[in-house]
Design a protein around this motif. Structure first.
Motif, mmCIF file in Angstrom:
data_model
loop_
_atom_site.group_PDB
_atom_site.id
_atom_site.type_symbol
_atom_site.label_atom_id
_atom_site.label_comp_id
_atom_site.label_asym_id
_atom_site.label_seq_id
_atom_site.Cartn_x
_atom_site.Cartn_y
_atom_site.Cartn_z
ATOM 1 N N HIS A 174 63.818 82.682 -18.480
ATOM 2 C CA HIS A 174 63.847 83.758 -19.481
ATOM 3 C C HIS A 174 64.333 85.065 -18.876
ATOM 4 O O HIS A 174 64.545 85.193 -17.662
ATOM 5 N N ARG A 205 58.365 82.415 -21.092
ATOM 6 C CA ARG A 205 58.937 81.080 -21.241
ATOM 7 C C ARG A 205 59.016 80.627 -22.704
ATOM 8 O O ARG A 205 59.771 79.714 -23.023
ATOM 9 N N ARG A 259 60.405 82.102 -25.072
ATOM 10 C CA ARG A 259 61.721 82.373 -25.654
ATOM 11 C C ARG A 259 62.468 81.060 -25.891
ATOM 12 O O ARG A 259 63.345 80.975 -26.741
ATOM 13 N N TRP A 260 62.095 80.033 -25.129
ATOM 14 C CA TRP A 260 62.799 78.760 -25.162
ATOM 15 C C TRP A 260 62.053 77.694 -25.966
ATOM 16 O O TRP A 260 62.307 76.501 -25.794
ATOM 17 N N ARG A 295 60.236 75.024 -17.668
ATOM 18 C CA ARG A 295 60.405 76.457 -17.927
ATOM 19 C C ARG A 295 59.216 77.172 -17.310
ATOM 20 O O ARG A 295 58.134 76.593 -17.164
#
Length: 259
Positions: free
Chosen positions: A30, A36, A38-39, A54
């Motif tokens: 990120h 993390r 964000r994913w 992640r």
């Protein structure tokens, strides 16, 4: 969630998906003041068929520790997690500052990176005289105002205000020392003259409305990559959450060799 102690900091990470899945693992990194999650959309999609890792960078999200003063130091944290998980080869996907970390790792360990994906990222920070003055002045305002100003302008026009406020609050929860040292690390980051060393197949995905790291800077970077594919998306700087489905589809085609 698991954590790994790295140089005095507990780094939180997720390790999901089948160990014997399709293709090498995907590693998501990120950006500045993010985490993390964000994913989330990309992880949910890819973890059905392959291993996905992640993490929260040092001092971000649920990871502890103070800020790193260089992108190379942040990259060392990520590499420590990957070594701990015994990931010898992987696809690196980095957003914004995470893309700077991904480039640093690829330059240091090209034999381990099967493919490289940079989302709204660049290889050298550069400013016009006016924008440089604005950025310098912005560091003098109260911390929460500094964060809010930077995060609000990261989204394309029309993105829901209530969602932007959620991201502003989450970013402002990142310790000030971490925010400012990472900000300095990004401003001094420069690997543009070394991009010719990267022969790894590379995907550059960028939001057309990105004012944080403008498309023009990404295109200058694209010219320096020996083997790069460019995709421009109708979004701002926060592409992973502004257009998650579109980004996931672009990533899927790239990592599975679809046209």
């Amino acid at each position: 969630m698991p954590q790994l102690e790295v140089d005095g900091a507990a780094l939180t990470y997720d390790d999901e998906g089948p160990r014997d899945g399709d293709g090498v693992p995907l590693v998501f990194i990120h950006g500045w003041t993010a985490n993390r999650h964000r994913w989330d959309h990309q992880t949910e999609h890819f973890a059905r068929k392959r291993r996905v890792v992640r993490l929260d960078l040092r001092g971000h999200g649920e990871s502890e520790g103070s800020g790193r003063r260089t992108v190379a130091e942040l990259a060392a944290d990520v590499l420590a997690v990957l070594d701990h998980l015994e990931l010898d080869r992987f696809v690196l996907v980095g957003h914004s500052m995470g893309g700077m970390i991904a480039q640093t790792l690829t330059l240091a360990h090209p034999e381990r990176v099967e493919r490289l994906v940079l989302v709204n990222s660049i290889s050298r920070m550069s400013y016009s005289r006016g924008r440089g003055l604005l950025m310098a002045v912005s560091t003098l305002v109260p911390f929460k105002l500094f964060v809010a100003a930077n995060i609000q302008r990261a989204f394309a026009p029309g993105y829901p205000r209530e969602k932007i406020r959620e991201y502003v609050r989450a970013s402002a929860d990142t310790p000030q020392e971490v925010v400012m040292t990472c900000y300095g690390a990004m401003r001094s980051f420069d690997v543009l003259d070394r991009l010719g060393e990267i022969s790894t197949p590379t995907l550059l995905v960028h939001g057309y409305h990105d004012v944080q790291l403008p498309v023009s800077q990404m295109l200058r970077m694209a010219k320096a990559y020996p083997d790069a594919v460019v995709r421009i998306v109708d979004a701002g700087h926060e592409l992973p959450v502004e257009k998650p489905e579109e980004l996931t589809a672009v990533l899927d085609r790239f990592v599975t060799d679809q046209p």
